[in-house]
Write a protein that holds these residues in place. Structure first.
Motif, PDB file in Angstrom:
ATOM      1  N   SER A 105       0.830  -1.206   0.000  1.00 31.38           N
ATOM      2  CA  SER A 105       0.000   0.000   0.000  1.00 31.38           C
ATOM      3  C   SER A 105       0.864   1.256   0.000  1.00 31.38           C
ATOM      4  O   SER A 105       1.926   1.292   0.617  1.00 31.38           O
ATOM      5  CB  SER A 105      -0.912   0.018   1.224  1.00 31.38           C
ATOM      6  OG  SER A 105      -1.823  -1.061   1.179  1.00 31.38           O
ATOM      7  N   ASP A 115      -9.555  -4.346   4.367  1.00 28.76           N
ATOM      8  CA  ASP A 115     -10.116  -4.524   3.026  1.00 28.76           C
ATOM      9  C   ASP A 115      -9.132  -3.983   1.990  1.00 28.76           C
ATOM     10  O   ASP A 115      -8.996  -2.783   1.817  1.00 28.76           O
ATOM     11  CB  ASP A 115     -11.457  -3.795   2.916  1.00 28.76           C
ATOM     12  CG  ASP A 115     -12.134  -4.013   1.563  1.00 28.76           C
ATOM     13  OD1 ASP A 115     -11.519  -4.672   0.683  1.00 28.76           O
ATOM     14  OD2 ASP A 115     -13.254  -3.528   1.384  1.00 28.76           O
ATOM     15  N   ALA A 116      -8.447  -4.881   1.282  1.00 31.74           N
ATOM     16  CA  ALA A 116      -7.424  -4.479   0.318  1.00 31.74           C
ATOM     17  C   ALA A 116      -8.003  -3.702  -0.857  1.00 31.74           C
ATOM     18  O   ALA A 116      -7.263  -3.034  -1.578  1.00 31.74           O
ATOM     19  CB  ALA A 116      -6.674  -5.705  -0.190  1.00 31.74           C
ATOM     20  N   CYS A 117      -9.314  -3.771  -1.057  1.00 32.68           N
ATOM     21  CA  CYS A 117      -9.936  -3.080  -2.192  1.00 32.68           C
ATOM     22  C   CYS A 117     -10.045  -1.570  -1.955  1.00 32.68           C
ATOM     23  O   CYS A 117     -10.301  -0.824  -2.905  1.00 32.68           O
ATOM     24  CB  CYS A 117     -11.325  -3.646  -2.470  1.00 32.68           C
ATOM     25  SG  CYS A 117     -11.328  -5.351  -3.075  1.00 32.68           S
ATOM     26  N   LEU A 118      -9.871  -1.124  -0.728  1.00 33.04           N
ATOM     27  CA  LEU A 118     -10.009   0.299  -0.426  1.00 33.04           C
ATOM     28  C   LEU A 118      -9.089   1.144  -1.292  1.00 33.04           C
ATOM     29  O   LEU A 118      -9.523   2.097  -1.943  1.00 33.04           O
ATOM     30  CB  LEU A 118      -9.709   0.543   1.056  1.00 33.04           C
ATOM     31  CG  LEU A 118      -9.553   2.010   1.492  1.00 33.04           C
ATOM     32  CD1 LEU A 118     -10.823   2.793   1.224  1.00 33.04           C
ATOM     33  CD2 LEU A 118      -9.177   2.089   2.962  1.00 33.04           C
ATOM     34  N   GLU A 119      -7.811   0.801  -1.322  1.00 30.04           N
ATOM     35  CA  GLU A 119      -6.850   1.584  -2.096  1.00 30.04           C
ATOM     36  C   GLU A 119      -7.126   1.466  -3.591  1.00 30.04           C
ATOM     37  O   GLU A 119      -7.078   2.455  -4.322  1.00 30.04           O
ATOM     38  CB  GLU A 119      -5.426   1.113  -1.779  1.00 30.04           C
ATOM     39  CG  GLU A 119      -4.345   1.934  -2.469  1.00 30.04           C
ATOM     40  CD  GLU A 119      -2.968   1.609  -1.937  1.00 30.04           C
ATOM     41  OE1 GLU A 119      -2.006   2.278  -2.340  1.00 30.04           O
ATOM     42  OE2 GLU A 119      -2.842   0.688  -1.113  1.00 30.04           O
ATOM     43  N   GLN A 120      -7.435   0.272  -4.044  1.00 26.60           N
ATOM     44  CA  GLN A 120      -7.719   0.044  -5.468  1.00 26.60           C
ATOM     45  C   GLN A 120      -8.915   0.869  -5.917  1.00 26.60           C
ATOM     46  O   GLN A 120      -8.884   1.504  -6.973  1.00 26.60           O
ATOM     47  CB  GLN A 120      -7.980  -1.445  -5.700  1.00 26.60           C
ATOM     48  CG  GLN A 120      -8.298  -1.807  -7.133  1.00 26.60           C
ATOM     49  CD  GLN A 120      -8.545  -3.297  -7.302  1.00 26.60           C
ATOM     50  OE1 GLN A 120      -8.133  -4.115  -6.474  1.00 26.60           O
ATOM     51  NE2 GLN A 120      -9.235  -3.663  -8.363  1.00 26.60           N
ATOM     52  N   ASP A 121      -9.962   0.881  -5.109  1.00 29.37           N
ATOM     53  CA  ASP A 121     -11.166   1.632  -5.464  1.00 29.37           C
ATOM     54  C   ASP A 121     -10.903   3.133  -5.463  1.00 29.37           C
ATOM     55  O   ASP A 121     -11.424   3.871  -6.321  1.00 29.37           O
ATOM     56  CB  ASP A 121     -12.298   1.310  -4.486  1.00 29.37           C
ATOM     57  CG  ASP A 121     -12.792  -0.128  -4.620  1.00 29.37           C
ATOM     58  OD1 ASP A 121     -12.472  -0.761  -5.640  1.00 29.37           O
ATOM     59  OD2 ASP A 121     -13.472  -0.605  -3.693  1.00 29.37           O
ATOM     60  N   ALA A 124      -9.046   4.215  -8.565  1.00 30.20           N
ATOM     61  CA  ALA A 124      -9.868   4.080  -9.765  1.00 30.20           C
ATOM     62  C   ALA A 124     -10.676   5.337 -10.045  1.00 30.20           C
ATOM     63  O   ALA A 124     -11.085   5.586 -11.187  1.00 30.20           O
ATOM     64  CB  ALA A 124     -10.805   2.877  -9.624  1.00 30.20           C
ATOM     65  N   THR A 191     -16.095   2.636   4.309  1.00 31.09           N
ATOM     66  CA  THR A 191     -15.302   1.904   5.293  1.00 31.09           C
ATOM     67  C   THR A 191     -16.047   1.824   6.623  1.00 31.09           C
ATOM     68  O   THR A 191     -17.008   2.548   6.859  1.00 31.09           O
ATOM     69  CB  THR A 191     -13.938   2.576   5.544  1.00 31.09           C
ATOM     70  OG1 THR A 191     -14.148   3.854   6.176  1.00 31.09           O
ATOM     71  CG2 THR A 191     -13.170   2.756   4.250  1.00 31.09           C
TER      72      THR A 191
END
Length: 240
Positions: A105, A115-121, A124, A191
């Motif tokens: 990260s 939740d690893a998707c937080l940074e990805q989202d 985006a 979150t």
């Protein structure tokens, strides 16, 4: 009794940075945040994110003597001039293992959130030209702690961070979040509060987020003044 004088300035050399990293170790190792410190015989707090950070030291000034009284860092997305200093310090102390493995990260709080998707989202939807950063490792030595100085340090971190980033993050224990929400920080959309995996104390944490339009009107002018003073004088001075 005369008011105490405090001066906040960017840390500008390796020796000064080491001084505050040792202070960071001392303060965090004896606090509820000790789970975020890698214990070592050299008594210094080092991690990879220090290489990508701007570091700031707070001094209490009395009779022309400066005593370290507080600290924070602003983690950015790429190495700063502190990168070489951190490498030198870690190599000299035999602690390179603390700073060589690049985290997945970009910011510490995004790495702690489960939740690893937080940074990805987030990335985006973010504009490519916009920068992000995290203010963290805030501390004030026990002898100088007060609610007023703590709030001033948080305001300073936010005002200075705004010179470099459009998206500001903070990770903190939930019970400490009130000071940040007063400045416009919000729990990051989508979150929930969480318990850091590292914690044996089961302290509830939150990821907070802010951008310029979130800042309440009563704070905007004050933060702008702090920014202007810091740019002009290379420091902020407080009398308490």
């Amino acid at each position: 009794m005369d008011n105490k004088k405090y001066v906040l300035q960017e840390i500008l050399c390796e020796q000064e940075l080491e001084l505050f990293l040792r202070l960071r170790y001392e303060c965090f190792s004896s606090s509820e945040a000790e789970l975020f410190v890698s214990k070592n015989a050299s008594n210094i707090d080092l991690n990879y994110y220090d290489r990508n950070a701007k570091h700031y030291g707070l001094y209490m000034v009395q009779h022309d003597l400066k005593k370290p009284a507080g600290y924070f860092r602003i983690v950015l997305e790429a190495p700063t001039k502190a990168d070489k200093w951190i490498q030198n310090i870690s190599q000299r102390l035999g602690l390179t293992y603390l700073i060589v493995n690049r985290p997945a990260s970009r910011l510490p709080c995004l790495g702690v959130y489960p939740d690893a998707c937080l940074e990805q989202d987030f990335y985006a939807t973010k504009e490519i030209s916009e920068k992000i950063g995290e203010a963290g490792r805030l501390l004030i030595v026990k002898s100088e702690r007060s609610v007023k100085l703590s709030l001033l340090l948080i305001k300073s971190a936010f005002a200075i961070a705004a010179l470099y980033v459009q998206h500001a993050f903070v990770g903190c224990f939930k019970e400490h979040s009130k000071a940040y929400t007063r400045l416009g920080f919000r729990q990051y959309p989508g979150t929930s509060s969480f318990f850091p995996i590292l914690s044996v104390l089961q302290r509830e944490g939150v990821v907070l987020y802010c951008k310029a339009e979130y800042v309440p009107g009563e704070y905007r002018s004050a933060l702008t003044i702090m920014q202007q003073q810091f740019v002009e004088k290379k420091c902020l001075t407080f009398y308490l």
